[in-house]
Scaffold this active site. Structure first.
Site, mmCIF file in Angstrom:
data_model
loop_
_atom_site.group_PDB
_atom_site.id
_atom_site.type_symbol
_atom_site.label_atom_id
_atom_site.label_comp_id
_atom_site.label_asym_id
_atom_site.label_seq_id
_atom_site.Cartn_x
_atom_site.Cartn_y
_atom_site.Cartn_z
ATOM 1 N N HIS A 105 0.863 -1.336 0.132
ATOM 2 C CA HIS A 105 0.068 -0.021 0.056
ATOM 3 C C HIS A 105 0.744 0.952 0.168
ATOM 4 O O HIS A 105 0.389 2.262 -0.521
ATOM 5 C CB HIS A 105 -0.900 -0.055 1.250
ATOM 6 C CG HIS A 105 -1.821 -1.033 1.142
ATOM 7 N ND1 HIS A 105 -2.620 -1.376 0.462
ATOM 8 C CD2 HIS A 105 -1.859 -2.158 2.108
ATOM 9 C CE1 HIS A 105 -3.534 -2.585 0.606
ATOM 10 N NE2 HIS A 105 -2.950 -3.035 1.896
ATOM 11 N N HIS A 130 5.864 6.897 6.261
ATOM 12 C CA HIS A 130 5.376 6.539 4.867
ATOM 13 C C HIS A 130 4.727 7.713 4.016
ATOM 14 O O HIS A 130 4.852 8.660 4.473
ATOM 15 C CB HIS A 130 4.359 5.387 5.271
ATOM 16 C CG HIS A 130 3.230 5.910 5.642
ATOM 17 N ND1 HIS A 130 2.801 5.838 6.985
ATOM 18 C CD2 HIS A 130 2.001 6.433 5.226
ATOM 19 C CE1 HIS A 130 1.699 6.286 7.470
ATOM 20 N NE2 HIS A 130 1.172 6.731 6.019
ATOM 21 N N HIS A 132 2.372 8.929 0.603
ATOM 22 C CA HIS A 132 1.340 8.998 -0.228
ATOM 23 C C HIS A 132 1.419 9.868 -1.645
ATOM 24 O O HIS A 132 2.281 10.811 -1.342
ATOM 25 C CB HIS A 132 0.176 9.321 0.616
ATOM 26 C CG HIS A 132 -0.392 8.574 1.644
ATOM 27 N ND1 HIS A 132 -1.137 7.442 1.315
ATOM 28 C CD2 HIS A 132 0.122 8.436 2.868
ATOM 29 C CE1 HIS A 132 -1.405 6.778 2.766
ATOM 30 N NE2 HIS A 132 -0.597 7.449 3.566
ATOM 31 N N GLU A 136 -2.933 13.273 0.369
ATOM 32 C CA GLU A 136 -4.241 12.949 1.018
ATOM 33 C C GLU A 136 -4.930 14.192 1.275
ATOM 34 O O GLU A 136 -6.136 14.597 1.056
ATOM 35 C CB GLU A 136 -4.072 11.891 2.042
ATOM 36 C CG GLU A 136 -3.514 10.812 1.408
ATOM 37 C CD GLU A 136 -3.736 9.431 2.230
ATOM 38 O OE1 GLU A 136 -4.593 8.457 1.746
ATOM 39 O OE2 GLU A 136 -3.569 9.506 3.556
ATOM 40 N N HIS A 149 3.774 11.079 5.920
ATOM 41 C CA HIS A 149 3.304 10.780 7.305
ATOM 42 C C HIS A 149 4.069 10.506 8.309
ATOM 43 O O HIS A 149 4.584 9.129 7.914
ATOM 44 C CB HIS A 149 1.881 9.785 7.029
ATOM 45 C CG HIS A 149 0.805 10.617 6.391
ATOM 46 N ND1 HIS A 149 -0.399 9.759 5.902
ATOM 47 C CD2 HIS A 149 0.575 11.987 5.721
ATOM 48 C CE1 HIS A 149 -1.296 10.763 5.338
ATOM 49 N NE2 HIS A 149 -0.641 11.891 5.151
ATOM 50 N N THR A 217 -5.785 7.205 7.542
ATOM 51 C CA THR A 217 -6.439 7.345 6.532
ATOM 52 C C THR A 217 -6.505 5.838 5.552
ATOM 53 O O THR A 217 -6.438 5.823 4.380
ATOM 54 C CB THR A 217 -5.298 8.298 5.618
ATOM 55 O OG1 THR A 217 -4.322 7.489 5.336
ATOM 56 C CG2 THR A 217 -5.337 9.557 6.219
#
Length: 267
Positions: A105, A130, A132, A136, A149, A217
């Site tokens: 992910h 990590h 994204h 987000e 994050h 999230t």
């Protein structure tokens, strides 16, 4: 005796033959193969598109129901600031041996104990950070190219996330070090010898931030998470963003309803 021999013959007649056992086994296997996927199987394969995408997370498992029913879900669009004035964040991110994983992910770097974020005398221990892409959270409706994050937990088990927007621009040396060892398949791990990273190298020079209460999230979308979103973005090169997307793909949950949540500006 003749009576016992007769009783034994009756018992033998009632026992299943090898042929009948094989028939039953085949029928059982056919029923198993044709049965729909169980809920737990679907829940363990949540993703960012299709039937297991964000719009369906709350239906994949009862443990994920708050993804659909919650009132403090993240991410949000930061556009209406209702208050201002917050204590400065005290961030002490020390160097840690690089331990990077691809969990299917995101790309995640696990942090050794000893690094902290403190706000108003509440101290959070850094667990991992990590990525994204695209971002987000949004700022006045705008998505950034990436978002980092930093996930923390205090001694009472409460979670605190520090989020940093990433714009395309100059390459990031800190990202380059991580991307060099980024596993390119799910469940891949890397722990190169004598390679260390420092979370502070992924923070902007200004530590002004927005604060609000939200959630994880990703499933199970647990609420009560204290969010701190840095106002100033950092930069990464377009190639670095593309390298992440080539391995993970787009992995942002859509913006959720704010439900009149209080968003506080640190300035």
């Amino acid at each position: 005796s003749e009576f016992r021999q007769s009783e034994r013959r009756d018992q033998m007649d009632k026992m299943p033959t090898r042929k009948s056992l094989m028939t039953a086994l085949i029928l059982t296997c056919m029923a198993w193969v044709s049965a729909p996927e169980q809920a737990w199987g679907e829940a363990s394969h949540w993703g960012y598109s299709g039937k297991n995408g964000p719009a369906h997370w709350g239906d994949l498992s009862k443990e994920h129901a708050v993804c659909k029913t919650g009132f403090q879900q993240s991410p949000i669009d930061i556009s209406q600031i209702q208050q201002s004035g917050l204590a400065a964040l005290e961030i002490d991110y020390r160097a840690t041996p690089l331990r990077v994983i691809n969990n299917g992910h995101t790309i995640q770097v696990n942090y050794a104990p000893g690094s902290t974020m403190t706000l108003s005398r509440r101290q959070y221990d850094l667990l991992q950070f990590h990525f994204h892409s695209p971002s987000e959270n949004t700022l006045n409706g705008r998505h950034f190219d990436m978002e980092v994050h930093f996930v923390h937990k205090d001694t009472e088990g409460r979670l605190g996330v520090l989020a940093v927007f990433v714009d395309t621009g100059d390459p990031s040396p800190a990202l380059a070090k991580i991307w060099q060892h980024m596993p390119n398949h799910a469940d891949g791990k890397a722990a190169p010898a004598d390679v260390a990273v420092r979370g502070g190298d992924l923070l902007p020079s200004s530590q002004s931030y927005y604060r609000f209460v939200g959630s994880l999230t990703t499933p199970p979308c647990s609420e009560g998470v204290q969010w701190h979103v840095m106002k100033q973005p950092i930069t990464a090169s377009p190639e670095q963003v593309d390298q992440f997307l080539a391995v993970i793909g787009a992995n942002n949950r859509p913006v959720q309803k704010s439900n009149n949540r209080l968003v506080i500006d640190s300035e």
